[in-house]
Scaffold this active site. Structure first.
Site, mmCIF file in Angstrom:
data_model
loop_
_atom_site.group_PDB
_atom_site.id
_atom_site.type_symbol
_atom_site.label_atom_id
_atom_site.label_comp_id
_atom_site.label_asym_id
_atom_site.label_seq_id
_atom_site.Cartn_x
_atom_site.Cartn_y
_atom_site.Cartn_z
ATOM 1 N N GLU A 184 0.716 -1.515 0.073
ATOM 2 C CA GLU A 184 0.061 -0.355 0.011
ATOM 3 C C GLU A 184 0.567 1.234 0.014
ATOM 4 O O GLU A 184 0.543 2.435 1.173
ATOM 5 C CB GLU A 184 -1.538 -0.316 1.106
ATOM 6 C CG GLU A 184 -2.404 -1.389 0.844
ATOM 7 C CD GLU A 184 -2.882 -1.356 1.937
ATOM 8 O OE1 GLU A 184 -3.042 -0.579 3.616
ATOM 9 O OE2 GLU A 184 -3.908 -2.023 2.314
ATOM 10 N N GLU A 264 -6.151 -7.908 -0.421
ATOM 11 C CA GLU A 264 -6.550 -7.995 0.754
ATOM 12 C C GLU A 264 -7.763 -7.689 1.138
ATOM 13 O O GLU A 264 -8.104 -6.538 1.037
ATOM 14 C CB GLU A 264 -5.568 -6.811 1.738
ATOM 15 C CG GLU A 264 -4.284 -6.907 2.477
ATOM 16 C CD GLU A 264 -4.039 -5.675 3.010
ATOM 17 O OE1 GLU A 264 -4.558 -5.307 3.487
ATOM 18 O OE2 GLU A 264 -2.638 -6.016 2.405
#
Length: 635
Positions: A184, A264
């Protein structure tokens, strides 16, 4: 009609396998023509779940992995926290619970494929996102950037870790099919493409050119702009509340071709101290999973099979203010903290069964639990009376306060001590600059507890005293920020304290090694310190209990206690803070308990113990209790 490549089922045809060097060649590749993965030339889609070996005691590794396999998962996603394995620069630890290779061996044995997340930053609600706090010993370091000091540390670590991984790659006969680079990164402020290019070069140099490398980011355009790089396959992450078509549309804007991947998929969400226990309905999780699988996507379920966050590893977020994460990592997970299959797990398993056959055989049962009942504790000593044990090297002298990083204290607690420079007959304001108490300070004057200073809360107390009276502040690190604007989260007193308007100076600073002392047998190996002071303020309490011939998992409740930490048999089981909530109990894995000899309990209570100190061992956890500011409900 939506985004190109969506809505056609993304069935990767098996009629046209990619040419293979030989029938025995093992390969795991992207197929940009047919928008899928190919494993050994055949179309492949994975359904995966995350597991953190660093949060599961080693004796439970096999049980958790077997339950994942029996859920219908083909693959597990495994995080490697850098700071767990390199606690100090150049000092590496891969033994016992940290033996990542033994964990990976078990995945092979159970027939699971692996997606590896070696970082260097992993987030994972883990202290500093897995980055070692010792990086901050260089105060101006720019983390997660092409800062040469940061890159040098990263390269040293990758040269230790990745050679252990290379023989385990699928292409080399192992079971690791892909490797995530960073995590991320588009959510971080640096947006430094040179950093991502450096990581890409390092991973390729150490792992070869065949292994599939990828990134994961949120679905916002800005996140994907800063988090992706040519040469790293871009995947996205989102939860059951997102519109699946829109979310994969975001991936398609940066990867027009190739497999759809949610790296995710959030099956639960994290808990912060003082906020309600997060929960996500089984039906919503199952519906979102089915929608993605219907599109032919590959999915990794986050928060799926998670467990014990051994202190000092829980992290924190920064969302307008510092938000420390609870000790428990059981964020409404499909496989609970002690490893019990839940209704959510069976809902996920039912969805998986619509797309691929499930393994034959029953799901392994829940682990047995035992309510050992209540255990009386007695006060052993006030913390300030045992500084000689907890800080054997003695204090550091400094004109003004130093941070944990400046004195090379990584975790835990530090005492800052000075003396009142003049008499204070009328209440004077002891105050710290805003956000400079990181993260919580317990104030004692003449060794009497005065109250608490907080990072984003109360920063001042009224005190009275005589010239020369000893002022002590015990500083607690509640976990370094693991996600948010900046992971450079320095701890301790980050500013000067003042009494009314005059700065306090001439400090003695005691970095405490509480874990080390307790692991070495203290305090049960030492006689109790007699004390006439009461129950308020930081103090140690001890007790013992015996198990009735079994060592089963259990949960500890803290009736009437305020805030602190628990150790059993030298094992740090985490923080309790029951009146703040939501977590009310700490999980105790049976593997830390003794059979046939006493189990030693040590509690560090920071604010004030109950009049009759005792703990209660239950056979179930209690989560959803938060401070209502007027009444506290307990069971």
């Amino acid at each position: 009609e939506g985004v190109s490549g969506l809505g056609e089922g993304l069935r990767c045809p098996s009629a046209a396998p990619l040419p293979q060097a030989s029938p025995l060649a093992r390969s795991f590749q992207l197929d940009y023509e047919e928008d899928c993965f190919r494993k050994d030339g055949a179309p492949f889609r994975y359904i995966s779940g995350s597991i953190h070996y660093a949060r599961v005691p080693r004796p439970a590794w096999r049980d958790r992995l077997l339950k994942m396999y029996m859920s219908g998962l083909s693959t597990v996603q495994v995080y490697v926290p850098w700071n767990y394995h390199e606690p100090l620069p150049g000092i590496y630890d891969f033994a016992g619970d940290r033996d990542v290779e033994a964990f990976l061996d078990l995945t092979v044995e159970l027939g699971l494929l692996v997606i590896l997340r070696p970082g260097p930053y992993i987030c994972a609600e883990w202290e500093m996102g897995g980055l070692p706090a010792w990086l901050l010993w260089k105060p101006d370091i720019v983390l997660r950037s092409s800062d040469p000091a940061y890159l040098a540390a990263v390269d040293s670590w990758l040269h230790v870790l990745l050679p252990k991984i290379k023989p385990r790659l699928y292409q080399h006969g192992g079971n690791i099919i892909s490797i995530q680079v960073e995590n991320e990164y588009g959510s971080y402020y640096t947006c430094d493409y040179e950093y991502l290019r450096h990581l890409l070069r390092s991973f390729r140099a150490l792992l070869g050119n065949e292994v599939l490398l990828f990134t994961t980011d949120g679905t916002r355009a800005e996140e994907l702009r800063c988090g992706t790089l040519q040469g790293l396959y871009a995947t996205v992450d989102f939860g059951p509340d997102s519109n699946v078509t829109e979310a994969f549309g975001a991936q398609r804007r940066v990867e027009p071709k190739g497999p759809l991947v949610n790296s995710e998929y959030y099956t639960g969400w994290l808990d912060y101290w003082g906020e309600a226990h997060a929960s996500t309905s089984s039906a919503r999780v199952a519906r979102g999973l089915e929608d993605m699988l219907q599109l032919g996507a590959s999915v990794n379920m986050q928060s799926l099979f998670l467990q014990l966050p051994l202190l000092p590893w829980p992290g924190a977020d920064f969302k307008d203010q510092y938000k420390p994460v609870t000790t428990s990592y059981d964020y409404d997970a499909p496989l609970s903290e002690p490893g019990d299959p839940t209704e959510k797990l069976f809902a996920i398993r039912t969805v998986i069964s619509k797309f691929q056959p499930l393994p034959v055989g029953p799901m392994p049962p829940a682990t047995p639990k035992y309510a050992y009942g209540w255990v009386a504790l007695q006060k052993y000593a006030d913390l300030l009376d045992v500084l000689d044990v907890l800080c054997p090297s003695g204090p550091i002298h400094s004109q003004f306060p130093l941070t944990f990083e400046a004195i090379k204290q990584v975790h835990g607690f530090t005492v800052y001590r000075t003396q009142l420079p003049q008499a204070v007959p009328d209440p004077a304001m002891l105050s710290a600059p805003p956000h400079s108490v990181c993260d919580r300070g317990y104030v004692m004057l003449r060794q009497e507890y005065q109250g608490t200073l907080e990072r984003d809360g109360q920063t001042a107390l009224h005190v009275t005293g005589k010239a020369g009276d000893t002022l002590d502040i015990l500083l607690e690190n509640m976990g370094r920020i693991s996600f948010g604007a900046n992971t450079s989260d320095f701890k301790g007193l980050r500013g000067n304290l003042s009494l009314d308007s005059s700065l306090l100076s001439n400090w003695l600073i005691y970095p405490l090694a509480i874990d080390t002392a307790i692991q070495q047998g203290w305090p049960r190996t030492a006689p109790p310190k007699s004390t006439s002071r009461g129950r308020a303020g930081p103090a140690f309490y001890t007790g013992t209990f015996e198990t009735p011939g079994i060592a089963w998992d259990t949960f500890v409740k803290f009736p009437g206690w305020s805030k602190g930490q628990l150790w059993i048999n030298g094992f740090n089981l985490g923080r309790y803070w029951p009146h703040w909530g939501p977590q009310q109990t700490l999980y105790v894995p049976g593997s830390v308990l003794h059979v046939g000899r006493p189990n030693n309990i040590t509690v560090l209570e920071l604010e004030g113990a109950p009049p009759t100190p005792f703990l209660v061992f239950l056979d179930r956890p209690l989560f959803n209790r938060t401070l209502s500011r007027s009444t506290v409900t307990t069971e």
